[in-house]
Design a protein around this motif. Structure first.
Motif, PDB file in Angstrom:
ATOM      1  N   SER A 140     -37.060 -40.176 -81.469  1.00  0.00           N
ATOM      2  CA  SER A 140     -38.001 -39.208 -80.905  1.00  0.00           C
ATOM      3  C   SER A 140     -37.820 -38.959 -79.421  1.00  0.00           C
ATOM      4  N   GLY A 141     -37.274 -39.947 -78.691  1.00  0.00           N
ATOM      5  CA  GLY A 141     -37.224 -39.848 -77.249  1.00  0.00           C
ATOM      6  C   GLY A 141     -38.574 -40.023 -76.578  1.00  0.00           C
ATOM      7  N   ASP A 142     -39.541 -40.580 -77.307  1.00  0.00           N
ATOM      8  CA  ASP A 142     -40.916 -40.701 -76.822  1.00  0.00           C
ATOM      9  C   ASP A 142     -41.024 -41.906 -75.874  1.00  0.00           C
ATOM     10  N   LEU A 143     -40.968 -41.630 -74.564  1.00  0.00           N
ATOM     11  CA  LEU A 143     -41.037 -42.715 -73.594  1.00  0.00           C
ATOM     12  C   LEU A 143     -42.420 -43.349 -73.539  1.00  0.00           C
ATOM     13  N   ALA A 144     -43.457 -42.570 -73.854  1.00  0.00           N
ATOM     14  CA  ALA A 144     -44.806 -43.152 -73.870  1.00  0.00           C
ATOM     15  C   ALA A 144     -44.909 -44.212 -74.952  1.00  0.00           C
ATOM     16  N   PHE A 145     -44.343 -43.943 -76.145  1.00  0.00           N
ATOM     17  CA  PHE A 145     -44.334 -44.949 -77.216  1.00  0.00           C
ATOM     18  C   PHE A 145     -43.505 -46.152 -76.792  1.00  0.00           C
ATOM     19  N   LEU A 146     -42.374 -45.900 -76.170  1.00  0.00           N
ATOM     20  CA  LEU A 146     -41.520 -47.001 -75.728  1.00  0.00           C
ATOM     21  C   LEU A 146     -42.271 -47.898 -74.753  1.00  0.00           C
ATOM     22  N   ARG A 147     -42.938 -47.292 -73.780  1.00  0.00           N
ATOM     23  CA  ARG A 147     -43.614 -48.067 -72.743  1.00  0.00           C
ATOM     24  C   ARG A 147     -44.811 -48.848 -73.303  1.00  0.00           C
ATOM     25  N   ALA A 148     -45.615 -48.170 -74.130  1.00  0.00           N
ATOM     26  CA  ALA A 148     -46.883 -48.767 -74.562  1.00  0.00           C
ATOM     27  C   ALA A 148     -46.737 -49.681 -75.768  1.00  0.00           C
ATOM     28  N   ARG A 149     -45.738 -49.450 -76.627  1.00  0.00           N
ATOM     29  CA  ARG A 149     -45.717 -50.182 -77.888  1.00  0.00           C
ATOM     30  C   ARG A 149     -44.380 -50.873 -78.154  1.00  0.00           C
ATOM     31  N   ALA A 150     -43.277 -50.155 -78.058  1.00  0.00           N
ATOM     32  CA  ALA A 150     -41.995 -50.751 -78.420  1.00  0.00           C
ATOM     33  C   ALA A 150     -41.576 -51.826 -77.421  1.00  0.00           C
ATOM     34  N   TYR A 151     -41.632 -51.508 -76.144  1.00  0.00           N
ATOM     35  CA  TYR A 151     -41.184 -52.468 -75.133  1.00  0.00           C
ATOM     36  C   TYR A 151     -42.003 -53.764 -75.179  1.00  0.00           C
ATOM     37  N   PRO A 152     -43.337 -53.703 -75.232  1.00  0.00           N
ATOM     38  CA  PRO A 152     -44.092 -54.974 -75.317  1.00  0.00           C
ATOM     39  C   PRO A 152     -43.742 -55.802 -76.550  1.00  0.00           C
TER      40      PRO A 152
END
Length: 771
Positions: free
Chosen positions: A443-455
């Motif tokens: 998706s390229g969704d950086l908000a998802f990456l920051r808030a959910r995937a990265y943690p």
């Protein structure tokens, strides 16, 4: 085409096979509620289920405190006393809590009840499922005219709709009962009947429970008759049913309120309006991808399944699988049985099995254009995070998260034994982190990456930083486990340095470092992640075959249903497995060794075939991938076009997701994963990487790839291919003909790439914009 008054759906099927039990019935669902329709015209039975309805039979226990004996566990394993290590876990658990005296299962996923329409019997009947609308129908002639029963589960209104229509007035009875059989623990049931409908309430020993509430609409007469409702002089009868679960909060994902108050069921629109609204919502998901191979499929599922080598069969099962997974994904991901049950005792409690089953079920959701259906999985995992932390601390004294093999109403590691030593399986968080990373990559969704995937990835890495030991610059995994295989064919499954563990952690750290860079962070932990990544051991080859365990004392056991050591080929291939000729050959030999076992005796656990097929496709082994696919198609589907776990046995939706994922992998493949320090390069898109000879022509629509690339349409023939691509930025397109082509994509315009095959096997390419 119309058969016995039933239109054969353009994307769907008809069937004349009997459905004596719910496992043979036709399915429909909206993710939250499921209905499976079976029986005969004299008694059409509809088993109702709800995604949250689990019978509380065992309270969760604290994971065993094996961190206290970890040095001893490691000593036993390194001394080759692997079974003693597994036995020690059981001993420690039993001393900590007497509840571990028996094998602990998760709470079973059960049916809520059975709604039955009894009518005059008829001999000649047909049933059908329309994948595009979610409607299942049964129709027959009773000597006076046609009678038809239609069922669907509305997405917009969260209600099961059953509609009886007849050419002439009919009479019958409507009954509502608990599902057949005896529950493991007593359940108190109460049935309330009046002319407006029936209500069934079930109460568990915990005080929690559920209710099925129905409302009737008809153009004839209805009257209570004991514990049933009689109807007469009816040409149309509509039953609205909704299951609600009360007082039993798990699974831990917050449950939304019903879309309508139960008392307001009568205020819902008519059957046609309900169907139109549902068909639009369901069809918007189902219609995003399509596979076209060969001539149209045979009208009946019985004819269809007779020849699994017919390309049209694969196209039909591609639709059937996607339909089942879409229909069983709601606020929670699909369980082993999706969202359907007609039993108190489902196989493996029909939970979320995280060492392969659930990953297979969701494997095609990103690639076939339904990424929002991955969110329920992430919701479930995030809600269980504290349980995962508890597992890590209790089992290994580690920070971070440890995901158990089985998950249901909690995420604690309670299921293990002396043979199935599942506390030694530590790869779950790394594997699931790949799915978080892929949601970002697609998706390229950086908000998802920051808030959910990265943690999630950070906590997964925290565990491995504490758990993995490094000596002389080499990381070791002790204990370790390669599901569910036993080294050398012996009894003990406990192991050291399973290839799957190492490959999954390498994949995690690679994705975590990439995410760290994409977010522009300066996390001080990044140096430790990189150090662990660099200390991970390389793949091993033994006897020309990729080794399943890296420890030199453990011999391979190729006669097994899992293919976990091929993990590095299931998603973005691990670069050495493609670039190193020795490793690539060894991986191909591993595929061949497992496939030989399946040919001789493999009839169980179909998702292991999916693993094998994905690896073959990544290696470009078209014919082995095709052999896997036709084996899946020919042995693991009933005439209701729902897959089974074993050949012809156990209703199970794993390969409903796995088969479409394998098809996509054969037609649209991923490039190798990028090393952590690699400079930015365009996405690699491989078109027809494993095209079998049996598919000389075909078309697939609506396939998504990493990097935000969408293959709107891919058409091929012996003359070449044409692909319509959409995305952002550059992509390098690889095809079976000629050199790779670099193409610049935009999100608002379809770029057409045409590659023609020449006499010498290569040919020119044409790139242009569509419209």
């Amino acid at each position: 085409m119309v058969v016995n008054g039933v239109r054969v759906p353009e994307r769907g099927f008809v069937s004349r096979s009997p459905a004596p039990t719910w496992e043979h019935g036709l399915i429909t669902g909206n993710g939250r509620q499921g209905a499976v329709v079976h029986g005969t015209p004299g008694a059409i039975a509809i088993d109702l289920a709800h995604e949250r309805l689990r019978h509380p039979v065992q309270a969760p226990l604290d994971p065993p405190p094996t961190a206290e004996v970890l040095p001893e566990l490691r000593r036993l394993l390194r001394d080759g006393r692997r079974q003693e290590a597994a036995d020690l876990v059981v001993t420690v658990a039993g001393k900590a809590d007497p509840g571990y005296a028996e094998l602990r299962w998760i709470d079973p996923f059960i049916g809520a009840g059975t709604l039955t329409l009894t009518l005059d019997p008829a001999a000649d009947w047909i049933r059908a499922t329309d994948f595009a609308t979610g409607l299942v129908a049964h129709a027959w002639h009773d000597g006076r005219g046609e009678v038809r029963v239609e069922t669907f589960v509305s997405r917009p209104h969260d209600v099961v709709v059953v509609r009886l229509r007849a050419d002439h007035p009919v009479a019958g009875t409507l009954l509502l009962r608990p599902v057949a059989g005896e529950p493991r623990r007593p359940v108190a049931h109460e049935l309330v009947t009046d002319r407006a409908g029936l209500t069934l309430r079930g109460r568990f020993h915990t005080g929690s429970g559920y209710a099925i509430t129905t409302r009737l609409r008809c153009d004839g007469a209805t009257a209570p008759a004991g514990d049933a409702v009689r109807f007469a002089d009816v040409t149309e009868l509509v039953v609205l049913a909704r299951t609600t679960v009360t007082g039993h909060p798990p699974p831990p994902v917050a449950a939304p309120a019903p879309r309508d108050d139960l008392d307001a069921l009568d205020a819902l629109p008519g059957g046609d309006d309900l169907l139109a609204a549902h068909a639009a919502a369901h069809g918007a998901l189902f219609g995003r991808s399509r596979l076209i191979l060969g001539a149209p499929a045979a009208p009946s599922s019985e004819e269809l399944l007779a020849d699994p080598t017919d390309p049209a069969v694969i196209a039909a099962l591609y639709d059937a699988g996607r339909y089942a997974i879409i229909s069983s994904t709601g606020e929670l991901p699909p369980a082993l049985q999706g969202v359907w049950s007609g039993t108190w005792h489902p196989a493996w409690a029909s939970g979320y099995t995280l060492d392969g089953n659930l990953q297979a079920a969701v494997a095609a959701l990103e690639a076939t254009g339904t990424p929002e259906l991955m969110l329920p999985l992430f919701d479930l995992l995030d809600a269980c995070r504290e349980d995962f932390r508890r597992n890590a601390r209790r089992l290994y004294g580690a920070r971070g998260i440890l995901v158990p093999a089985h998950l249901g109403t909690h995420g604690l590691a309670n299921h293990f034994g002396p043979r199935w030593c599942l506390t030694f399986w530590t790869a779950g968080a790394a594997w699931l982190a790949r799915l978080y990373a892929d949601h970002w990559r697609y998706s390229g969704d950086l908000a998802f990456l920051r808030a959910r995937a990265y943690p999630f990835m950070v906590e997964a890495a925290d565990f491995y930083l504490d758990f993995v030991t490094i000596k002389d610059g080499r990381a070791t995994f002790v204990p370790s486990y390669s599901p569910e295989n036993n080294p050398g064919g012996g009894e003990a499954q406990a192991a050291l340095d399973a290839t799957a563990d190492v490959a999954a952690v390498r994949d995690l750290l690679r994705n975590l470092l990439a995410a760290h860079g994409a977010l522009g962070l300066a996390d001080p932990r990044a140096a430790a992640w990189r150090a662990l990544h660099d200390a991970l051991p390389a793949y091993e080859v033994r006897g020309g075959v990729l080794a399943e365990w890296l420890h030199p004392a453990l011999r391979d056991n190729h006669g097994h249903r899992h293919a976990s050591h091929l993990y590095g080929l299931w998603y973005e291939p691990d670069p050495p497995l493609l670039a190193d000729p020795t490793l690539r050959s060894a991986a191909g030999a591993a595929v061949a060794a497992r496939l030989a076992w399946w040919r001789e005796q493999g009839d169980e656990m179909a998702f292991g075939l999916v693993q094998l097929g994905l690896a073959a496709a990544a290696l470009g082994l078209a014919e082995p991938a095709y052999e896997v696919l036709t084996r899946l198609a020919g042995r693991y589907w009933r005439p209701n076009l729902v897959s089974t776990h074993n050949a012809g046995d156990l209703f199970n939706v794993d390969i409903c997701g796995g088969l479409p994922a394998l098809v996509v992998a054969m037609l649209v493949g991923a490039g190798p994963a990028r090393p952590p320090d690699a400079p930015p390069v365009p996405e690699q898109l491989r078109l027809l990487p494993a095209l079998p000879a049996a598919w000389p022509t075909g078309e697939i629509q609506g396939v998504r790839a990493r990097g935000g690339v969408t293959v709107e349409r891919l058409v091929w023939s012996p003359d070449g291919l044409t692909a319509g691509l959409r995305g952002t930025g550059d992509v390098v397109v690889h095809t079976p003909w000629g050199l790779p082509r670099r193409v610049r994509l935009t999100p608002d315009t379809v770029m057409t790439v045409t590659v023609r095959a020449g006499m010498d096997g290569s040919g020119p390419a044409h790139v242009g914009r569509d419209g």
